[in-house]
Design an enzyme around this catalytic site. Structure first.
Site, mmCIF file in Angstrom:
data_model
loop_
_atom_site.group_PDB
_atom_site.id
_atom_site.type_symbol
_atom_site.label_atom_id
_atom_site.label_comp_id
_atom_site.label_asym_id
_atom_site.label_seq_id
_atom_site.Cartn_x
_atom_site.Cartn_y
_atom_site.Cartn_z
ATOM 1 N N ARG A 2 0.773 -1.160 -0.124
ATOM 2 C CA ARG A 2 -0.121 -0.009 0.172
ATOM 3 C C ARG A 2 0.828 1.393 0.136
ATOM 4 O O ARG A 2 0.727 2.061 1.072
ATOM 5 C CB ARG A 2 -0.846 -0.042 1.002
ATOM 6 C CG ARG A 2 -2.228 0.882 0.987
ATOM 7 C CD ARG A 2 -3.068 0.781 2.327
ATOM 8 N NE ARG A 2 -3.484 -0.253 2.727
ATOM 9 C CZ ARG A 2 -3.817 -0.768 3.962
ATOM 10 N NH1 ARG A 2 -3.522 0.108 4.980
ATOM 11 N NH2 ARG A 2 -4.325 -2.062 4.053
ATOM 12 N N ARG A 6 -2.999 6.784 2.806
ATOM 13 C CA ARG A 6 -3.437 7.896 3.598
ATOM 14 C C ARG A 6 -2.607 8.580 4.427
ATOM 15 O O ARG A 6 -2.556 9.470 5.162
ATOM 16 C CB ARG A 6 -4.521 7.264 4.578
ATOM 17 C CG ARG A 6 -5.839 6.586 4.002
ATOM 18 C CD ARG A 6 -6.620 5.945 4.928
ATOM 19 N NE ARG A 6 -5.888 4.491 5.159
ATOM 20 C CZ ARG A 6 -6.483 3.774 5.954
ATOM 21 N NH1 ARG A 6 -7.451 3.866 6.697
ATOM 22 N NH2 ARG A 6 -5.714 2.511 6.178
ATOM 23 N N ARG A 15 -7.897 13.247 -1.802
ATOM 24 C CA ARG A 15 -8.867 12.559 -1.065
ATOM 25 C C ARG A 15 -9.993 13.593 -0.326
ATOM 26 O O ARG A 15 -11.319 13.394 -0.181
ATOM 27 C CB ARG A 15 -8.656 11.472 -0.070
ATOM 28 C CG ARG A 15 -8.223 10.295 -0.731
ATOM 29 C CD ARG A 15 -9.457 9.447 -0.864
ATOM 30 N NE ARG A 15 -10.176 9.063 0.190
ATOM 31 C CZ ARG A 15 -11.294 9.214 0.375
ATOM 32 N NH1 ARG A 15 -12.152 10.026 -0.311
ATOM 33 N NH2 ARG A 15 -11.932 8.679 1.426
ATOM 34 N N ASP A 53 -8.611 -1.059 -5.215
ATOM 35 C CA ASP A 53 -8.766 -1.615 -3.961
ATOM 36 C C ASP A 53 -9.246 -3.187 -4.345
ATOM 37 O O ASP A 53 -9.947 -3.351 -5.496
ATOM 38 C CB ASP A 53 -10.136 -0.907 -3.312
ATOM 39 C CG ASP A 53 -10.373 -1.485 -1.835
ATOM 40 O OD1 ASP A 53 -11.256 -2.402 -1.679
ATOM 41 O OD2 ASP A 53 -9.717 -0.744 -0.873
ATOM 42 N N TYR A 131 -15.869 -10.339 2.884
ATOM 43 C CA TYR A 131 -16.423 -9.139 3.043
ATOM 44 C C TYR A 131 -17.774 -9.049 2.618
ATOM 45 O O TYR A 131 -18.632 -8.189 3.018
ATOM 46 C CB TYR A 131 -15.559 -8.204 2.059
ATOM 47 C CG TYR A 131 -14.384 -7.487 2.757
ATOM 48 C CD1 TYR A 131 -14.417 -6.431 3.729
ATOM 49 C CD2 TYR A 131 -13.073 -8.065 2.575
ATOM 50 C CE1 TYR A 131 -13.511 -5.878 4.274
ATOM 51 C CE2 TYR A 131 -11.937 -7.380 3.195
ATOM 52 C CZ TYR A 131 -12.267 -6.287 4.258
ATOM 53 O OH TYR A 131 -10.980 -5.707 4.818
#
Length: 338
Positions: A2, A6, A15, A53, A131
């Site tokens: 990743r 963030r 974002r 994602d 999920y």
């Protein structure tokens, strides 16, 4: 893992104005956030990973997935019973439904100008299954495990459907320009060994064999494939023997030297520093990287090792501390000299 995320202020600036999945679905934006860590850490990182994602696959299959600020991914209408599988698309055209990922890969390859290779990825079927039934992340995985034990046949049918989409998606990514592929089985460790062998491993095997076969049919050179089965540390030998991947990712619960002894030189290992060490300051980072690098060496030299974290980086990490992590990797990962 990743790289774009963030923890970067330049990513957070984008974002602040864009929905998460809009960034994923807009090739120019996905390209930009993929390139951000390469620009910031030029000369320190050896690969890029496309910004996307794992949950774009359930979206392509017909489920709605939202990214809720402060909460994470959410399925407003998860699969409650096997009858709900009728809501899923029977035949998913990944180049149509997920073409935006492929376009982002092609654009990013162009913009990278050969500086580093580009990794494509997907989630493993069991992790996506979890999920899709839990409706998001979970502590206890009660809903999805109820499916496994109450509806084993239907569970395997769904896992196979997910597997087909994942394999097609990875092939499409290679056609678009991805040079390596990674399969993330984030919830592998939630299954017992016998359940992992029944409900996860066969579908990871299907993906690796199918991707390789389809690339051969298309006369496209095969690319290295990475499997990260987080928490399934007991399975290392089995994964080497039968999963069909060139690289196995290790979480931070592995001892690298023991892992290497278990697998020999048959596969490359990736990992495996605890991401939370990045909050410990420069001294802790350097100490841990030095220990990790020494543990991955064989006879004083790095042997089939991709230095990485043992899971994804978290949002509060200082980018300068991550840079120090990279610098320490370069400092301590070279072969010992007399």
């Amino acid at each position: 893992m990743r790289q774009a995320g963030r923890y970067l202020p330049e990513f957070r600036a984008i974002r602040a104005e864009q929905d998460f999945f809009k960034v994923c679905r807009t090739p120019s934006l996905a390209c930009e956030v993929t390139l951000q860590p390469i620009r910031r850490y030029t000369g320190l990182v050896d690969a890029s990973i496309i910004f996307s994602d794992i949950l774009v696959v359930p979206q392509a299959m017909g489920l709605v997935v939202e990214m809720i600020p402060g909460k994470g991914p959410s399925f407003p209408a998860p699969l409650k019973t096997p009858e709900d599988m009728c809501r899923l698309s029977d035949n998913v055209d990944v180049e149509k439904e997920l073409g935006y990922v492929c376009d982002a890969i092609t654009l990013t390859r162009k913009e990278l100008k050969g500086e580093v290779p580009l990794i494509g990825f997907c989630g493993a079927p069991w992790t996506l299954f979890a999920y899709m039934i839990e409706g998001g992340g979970s502590k206890f995985f009660t809903a999805c495990k109820t499916w496994l034990f109450k509806y084993p046949k239907e569970s395997k049918d769904l896992l196979q459907r997910i597997s087909v989409v994942c394999a097609d998606f990875l092939v499409a990514q290679v056609k678009a320009g991805a040079q390596l592929l990674q399969v993330f089985d984030s919830w592998a460790g939630e299954l017992s060994p016998s359940d992992y062998r029944e409900f996860s491993l066969p579908y990871c095997q299907f993906i690796s064999s199918t991707v390789r076969a389809k690339l051969r049919e298309l006369n496209i050179p095969e690319v290295p494939m990475i499997l990260f089965a987080k928490g399934a540390n007991w399975a290392l030998e089995e994964l080497v023997e039968s999963a069909g991947y060139d690289v196995l990712g290790l979480d931070w619960l592995h001892e690298p030297d023991i892992a290497r002894k278990r697998v020999g030189s048959r596969v490359t290992l990736q990992g495996n520093m605890d991401p939370n060490v990045l909050y410990g300051g420069k001294e802790a980072i350097e100490r841990t990287v030095k220990r990790m690098a020494e543990a991955f060496k064989v006879n004083g030299s790095p042997d089939r090792w991709i230095a990485n974290l043992g899971h994804g980086i978290t949002p509060g990490v200082d980018p300068d501390d991550l840079k120090w992590f990279f610098e320490c990797i370069h400092k301590y990962s070279y072969a010992d000299t007399c």
